[in-house]
Motif scaffolding. Structure first.
Motif, short mmCIF file in Angstrom:
data_model
loop_
_atom_site.label_atom_id
_atom_site.label_comp_id
_atom_site.label_asym_id
_atom_site.label_seq_id
_atom_site.Cartn_x
_atom_site.Cartn_y
_atom_site.Cartn_z
N LEU A 157 0.83 -1.20 0.00
CA LEU A 157 0.00 0.00 0.00
C LEU A 157 0.87 1.25 0.00
O LEU A 157 0.59 2.22 -0.72
CB LEU A 157 -0.94 -0.01 1.21
CG LEU A 157 -1.95 1.13 1.28
CD1 LEU A 157 -2.90 1.08 0.09
CD2 LEU A 157 -2.74 1.04 2.57
N LYS A 158 1.95 1.25 0.74
CA LYS A 158 2.83 2.41 0.81
C LYS A 158 3.55 2.65 -0.52
O LYS A 158 3.78 3.79 -0.89
CB LYS A 158 3.86 2.23 1.93
CG LYS A 158 3.28 2.42 3.30
CD LYS A 158 4.34 2.29 4.36
CE LYS A 158 3.75 2.41 5.74
NZ LYS A 158 4.74 2.24 6.78
N THR A 159 3.87 1.61 -1.23
CA THR A 159 4.61 1.81 -2.48
C THR A 159 3.68 2.19 -3.63
O THR A 159 4.11 2.86 -4.55
CB THR A 159 5.39 0.55 -2.86
OG1 THR A 159 4.48 -0.54 -2.98
CG2 THR A 159 6.46 0.24 -1.85
N GLU A 160 2.42 1.79 -3.61
CA GLU A 160 1.52 2.04 -4.73
C GLU A 160 0.82 3.39 -4.63
O GLU A 160 0.60 4.06 -5.62
CB GLU A 160 0.46 0.94 -4.81
CG GLU A 160 1.05 -0.39 -5.23
CD GLU A 160 0.01 -1.48 -5.24
OE1 GLU A 160 -1.19 -1.16 -5.10
OE2 GLU A 160 0.38 -2.64 -5.38
N VAL A 161 0.43 3.83 -3.46
CA VAL A 161 -0.37 5.05 -3.29
C VAL A 161 0.49 6.10 -2.60
O VAL A 161 1.04 5.84 -1.53
CB VAL A 161 -1.63 4.75 -2.43
CG1 VAL A 161 -2.44 6.01 -2.23
CG2 VAL A 161 -2.45 3.66 -3.07
N PRO A 162 0.63 7.28 -3.21
CA PRO A 162 1.40 8.33 -2.53
C PRO A 162 0.64 8.83 -1.31
O PRO A 162 -0.58 8.74 -1.23
CB PRO A 162 1.52 9.43 -3.59
CG PRO A 162 0.42 9.17 -4.55
CD PRO A 162 0.14 7.70 -4.50
N SER A 163 1.38 9.32 -0.37
CA SER A 163 0.73 9.81 0.85
C SER A 163 -0.10 11.03 0.51
O SER A 163 0.09 11.71 -0.49
CB SER A 163 1.80 10.16 1.89
OG SER A 163 2.51 11.31 1.48
N SER A 164 -1.05 11.35 1.37
CA SER A 164 -1.96 12.48 1.13
C SER A 164 -1.19 13.80 1.16
O SER A 164 -1.56 14.75 0.49
CB SER A 164 -3.08 12.49 2.15
OG SER A 164 -2.53 12.67 3.45
N HIS A 165 -0.07 13.87 1.91
CA HIS A 165 0.73 15.09 1.97
C HIS A 165 1.39 15.39 0.62
O HIS A 165 1.42 16.52 0.17
CB HIS A 165 1.78 14.96 3.07
CG HIS A 165 2.65 16.18 3.19
ND1 HIS A 165 2.15 17.38 3.65
CD2 HIS A 165 3.96 16.38 2.91
CE1 HIS A 165 3.13 18.27 3.64
NE2 HIS A 165 4.24 17.68 3.20
N GLU A 166 1.86 14.36 -0.07
CA GLU A 166 2.51 14.54 -1.37
C GLU A 166 1.48 14.92 -2.44
O GLU A 166 1.77 15.72 -3.32
CB GLU A 166 3.22 13.26 -1.79
CG GLU A 166 4.44 12.95 -0.95
CD GLU A 166 5.01 11.58 -1.28
OE1 GLU A 166 4.48 10.92 -2.19
OE2 GLU A 166 5.98 11.18 -0.63
N ALA A 167 0.27 14.38 -2.39
CA ALA A 167 -0.75 14.65 -3.39
C ALA A 167 -1.29 16.07 -3.27
O ALA A 167 -1.72 16.66 -4.24
CB ALA A 167 -1.88 13.64 -3.27
N GLU A 168 -1.28 16.65 -2.08
CA GLU A 168 -1.86 17.98 -1.86
C GLU A 168 -0.94 19.11 -2.29
O GLU A 168 -1.40 20.21 -2.53
CB GLU A 168 -2.22 18.15 -0.39
CG GLU A 168 -3.41 17.32 0.05
CD GLU A 168 -3.71 17.46 1.53
OE1 GLU A 168 -3.15 18.38 2.17
OE2 GLU A 168 -4.49 16.66 2.04
N GLN A 169 0.34 18.89 -2.40
CA GLN A 169 1.26 19.97 -2.74
C GLN A 169 1.09 20.37 -4.20
O GLN A 169 1.20 19.54 -5.09
CB GLN A 169 2.72 19.53 -2.50
CG GLN A 169 3.06 19.42 -1.04
CD GLN A 169 4.52 19.06 -0.86
OE1 GLN A 169 5.18 18.60 -1.77
NE2 GLN A 169 5.02 19.26 0.35
#
Length: 171
Positions: free
Chosen positions: A10-22
């Motif tokens: 899950l960590k490798t496939e989906v970027p964290s929400s912090h990275e997606a919001e920038q």
């Protein structure tokens, strides 16, 4: 064969929400001196008015050519093909010249008034369009009398606002 750890997958496939919001930051490009000079020239009311007059004249010329070509002679049955062609060419010429003059004057007056009002008010909004439309409509129909000038003022102002809203220039 070992079972894959679902938490690591899950960590490798989906970027964290912090990275997606920038948001992506883009560099600001400053205009060159040529671009600034060109903008200053275009902000001159005389330049705008002349350009609008030329474009209006061109549009009027094309419309006159088209409408003149559609005009049929009254005595069409008694005219030869050559006479009909000459009649149509004359009609196209006179209509295109008349329409070109009318649209050129309309473009010059509208653009000049809108530019002057915009600079005087220091605002770029629909009020400038209403004033310019009213002055243009009144000017174009003034020869027919004060009543026609008032109707022309109201009609052209309403038309100008409708076009303004259609193109949604002022948001």
């Amino acid at each position: 064969m070992a079972a894959p750890n679902s938490e690591n997958e899950l960590k490798t496939e989906v970027p964290s929400s912090h990275e997606a919001e920038q948001p992506q930051i883009q560099a600001i490009r400053m205009p060159s001196m040529e671009e600034i000079r060109a903008q200053e020239v275009w902000n001159n009311c005389a330049v705008r008015s002349v350009a609008s007059g030329v474009m209006g004249g061109g549009l009027g010329f094309m419309m006159g050519m088209f409408l003149g070509a559609l005009d049929n002679p009254v005595m069409q049955d008694q005219m030869s093909g050559k006479q009909q062609l000459l009649y149509n060419l004359k009609q196209m010429g006179s209509r295109s010249w008349s329409s070109a003059k009318t649209f050129a004057v309309m473009g010059v007056v509208f653009s000049a008034v809108e530019c002057v009002v915009e600079k005087a008010r220091a605002k770029h909004d629909t009020t400038n369009t209403v004033v310019a439309g009213c002055v243009t409509g009144g000017t174009m129909s003034a020869k027919a009398g004060p009543k026609a000038a008032c109707v022309g003022c109201v009609g052209f102002a309403a038309f100008s606002v409708a076009i303004e809203k259609f193109f949604d220039r002022h948001t």
